[in-house]
Design an enzyme around this catalytic site. Sequence first.
Site, PDB file in Angstrom:
ATOM      1  N   CYS A   1    -107.181  -1.825   4.070  1.00  9.25           N
ATOM      2  CA  CYS A   1    -107.301  -0.466   4.632  1.00  9.25           C
ATOM      3  C   CYS A   1    -107.021   0.587   3.559  1.00  9.25           C
ATOM      4  O   CYS A   1    -107.820   0.765   2.658  1.00  9.25           O
ATOM      5  CB  CYS A   1    -106.368  -0.330   5.841  1.00  9.25           C
TER       6      CYS A   1
ATOM      7  N   HIS B   1    -107.106  -5.268   9.506  1.00 14.68           N
ATOM      8  CA  HIS B   1    -105.731  -5.595   9.127  1.00 14.68           C
ATOM      9  C   HIS B   1    -105.386  -7.039   9.458  1.00 14.68           C
ATOM     10  O   HIS B   1    -104.945  -7.315  10.583  1.00 14.68           O
ATOM     11  CB  HIS B   1    -104.759  -4.662   9.847  1.00 14.68           C
TER      12      HIS B   1
ATOM     13  N   GLU C   1    -102.831  -8.617   8.539  1.00 18.16           N
ATOM     14  CA  GLU C   1    -101.383  -8.780   8.753  1.00 18.16           C
ATOM     15  C   GLU C   1    -100.981  -8.412  10.175  1.00 18.16           C
ATOM     16  O   GLU C   1     -99.930  -8.839  10.652  1.00 18.16           O
ATOM     17  CB  GLU C   1    -100.598  -7.945   7.724  1.00 18.16           C
TER      18      GLU C   1
END
Lengths: 256, 742
Positions: free
Chosen positions: A89, A206, A208
């Site tokens: 990002c 994302h 994560e």
Amino acid sequence: MSKVRFGVIVFPGSNCDRDCYYVLKDLLQVKVDYIWHQEEKPKGFDCLILPGGFSYGDYLRCGAIARFSPVMEFVQDFAEQGGLVLGICNGFQILLECGLLPGAMLRNQGLKFVCQFIYVRVDNNQIPFTGAAQPGQVLQLPVKHNEGNYYVEEETLKEMKRRGQIVLRYSTKEGVVTREANPNGALDNIAGICNERKNVFGLMPHPENSSEPILGSQDGLLIFKSMLQYMEDGEFRYGGGEEFRYEEGREDDLDA
Amino acid sequence: MRKAGRMILMPENLPPKIYQDLGLTDYEYERIVSILGRQPNYLELSMFSVRWSEHCSYKSSQKALRDFPTEGKRVIQGPGENAGIFSIGNGLAIAMKIESHNHPSAVEPYQGAATGVGGIIRDIFAMGARPIANLNSLRFGPLDRPKVRYLLEGVVAGIGGYSNCVGIPTIGGEVYFEDCYEANPLVNAMCVGLVKTDTIIKSGARGIGNKLILIGSATGRDGIHGATFASDELDESSEERRPSVQVGDPFTEKLVMEACLELVERGLLVSLQDLGAAGLTSSSSEMAAKGGVGLEIDISRVPLRGEGMQPFEIMISESQERMLAVAEPDKVEEITKVCDRWGIRAAVIGQVTEDGILRVVNESQTLAEIPARALSQEVPLRNLEVRRPAYLDNLHHYPLPSLESEKDLSQHMLELLASPNLCSRQWVYRQYDQLVETNTIGLPGADAGVVRIKGTHKALAFKIDGNGRYCYLDPFAGGQIAVAEAARNLVCRGAQPVAMTDCLNFGNPEKPEIYWQFVECMRGMSQACRVLGIPVVSGNVSFYNENFGEPIYPTPTVGMAGLIEDMRWCTTPEFKDEGDLVVLLGETHQDMGGSEYLKLFHDLIAGQPPALDLDLEKRVHLCCLEAIRAGLLRSAHDCSEGGLAVAVAESCILGGLGATVNIQEEHKQTVALFSESQSRIVVSLKEEDLLHLEEIGRRHKVPVKVIGMVGGDRLTMGKVIHLTVTEMKKVWEDTLESIMRI
């Protein structure tokens, strides 16, 4: 425990740094440390992550100020030596700003911040960041950004396609690349790209935030696992392996 | 320490009655003169005027608020600090607070909402807690007006712009549209944080000679008299108050937050306080008063960003992203280092003194001397008149339509699902980062948002809720319902409600009818809190929500936390599997007053709000929680606005599954479908678990009734509703998207 050591770079305004750290340390039990943006010569890292967030508030243009952080010279050298660099990002935006990856980010087509789970299709699994994926595998990941509308000029895009630099594309759950599946208007539904050498990878979704079933998806783990596998397999294989062929046929889906 | 016997700077010849221009009454001015034993100078008068404004002093509401139950076995910090705190075990605690930013948002929606979020985040990390979730409650006028769409667009963007940047997930909220909020929208922001019980920090200044440190942004002329603006009604001059609205800088907030959390973690601070309304004046007087000490502030040391700022401007500026800390002198160097590393300022601006005086100096010159306790806590409380409004009798006795001959209820159902008050809020929450911090296990769009607590098996559910319409019809009942419904939403998620914060939005309390609404609402909320065993740990009051003399509906917003001891209990509202039974916990009555149905199809806001039996409510919670913990429930969803029909439809839409549901014979079809009776939860479960659920229901004396079965691709209710899940989903999802595309 793996010998591989990750570094998560913390810029002022990074806010997914703790999330990346958590996934690596607590879920994958890998060595990981934060690298403060003012460090000029951090030592002993095998992979670097530029996390998401709002470095310097995104005040000038996303990533435009962070690229001048003292640590960025190190990141450039590290990449030139073939080290793995992952930008997520805002981290992706910084990699674009500093020229490690081609192209630029425009504001989302809808002119609004978008946070939602989307699907991406892995269009190249021959790189260190997606090696654990099946060809064409579909991943469910969240996006959350204001500027994820990827753009690059036509000539470069052609080259990137030829070299297999287009890694992830927004698709339907079934893996069809359609306009409806594109959350931000990105050119060719591009969600993630790598450099020519395949050791620098940037993506808007994302991983994560989607690395545990309890969070709705654990598909993101595949990115981190791929990096780990690649590192543990032994020596760097920069640009090694056979050249990826971009499947032009799938383009038609966009007009479907 | 300064020498005694200095002269206070008195640039007198103040115009007579200038205190009135600053919003102080004759009586308040007399009190000030008596507190000081002399005439105040302009700086002192300014400090009193902002600190004694309604917004900062709660002078109209303090007495009524005393009724709230604020104690409980989990409560570590009740109202009165930057935020309330309750324990969740494992040496951990949750800080939580809600605050309004209504007036700023009315004139500058983006910055008004953004700085509202910024302020509430600071309240949380001022306790040493790391923010883990944001929620918000919004009210606007009808969406067919361009100005309203502009306000909604700006407010949502402002909330997202700020909290996304700071990196706090927004996990829940609510938004309603009603005529009365057209010119006075409500923007209530809530933040919760996680703190180790042994690192909680408070605001009381301690230790004579300790240093007072201003951390964060430089002080400018923004937000001068913001608190006074917030304590006035909106009118045609309000647009001119735009300079009273501060501008937010979320990037700086993020840095200030990280720096403060590091300072607290390393034990470098004695106390910490956020600078909000009334700036340095309010924060310093509170810190001194709570610590029973005095503070001396040297304004020449306050980093400024405006040229030639007057002392009073420095003392009342509401510049954002600032914190005030007290630390021992030998820690100052380390504190400065930490702040330097985060790229923010830390300026020693004064020290703790023993005389209880808040003293403002400019180098060697004394500018103001005010007893801190008097400034902070001795505002004359107002004794306001109450009068039951005349409109109530008319509304209560208004002949409601018989609803015998309603036609095409399928069509009505679609229109309800498409109504702005009931449709999907995805257009709103898609603009918020819901996921950062990797804890969100319950996303927005269900009964409550849920975050897990890493390193434990626990999770917390949070809900923000309020219904102005019910409170308008009966503030006592409406207040009760606000609490009960928030609690019920948490229960549907598998959470035990444990603590509450509130934001009380009302009109001008000087009008006896408005104050009556306020007092009645408090009474209702307090009673519900007592019966349900939920203490109030913090809160905020926002009066003067009026436009050209027209008050908003009395709108208490309840922010509630629920504890899920084992995160596997976390339950969701959507139907899961074909063949599961649909069961209603609780009972449907004739509760059409104030319903969305009457408003939408009869353009009527009248009657009595739904009756609420708090004992039954509590039993329904116990029953549902026990069933969830026993692993019986596949889904649970609160029945509220739009009634049983809309609740079942939502479970269908979210699960992508149809259902066949019977309608109770004893009621008219319309009532059975759309009545908004309280204390009801729609659950689904495997057929073999029904006996167990019925046994639990009997034990808690809760009606448990099988009303249908999950399956197919359409929802059938009795003989009157036949709709495919696809068509319901389409109208439900499209409304806000298409309205806001205009």
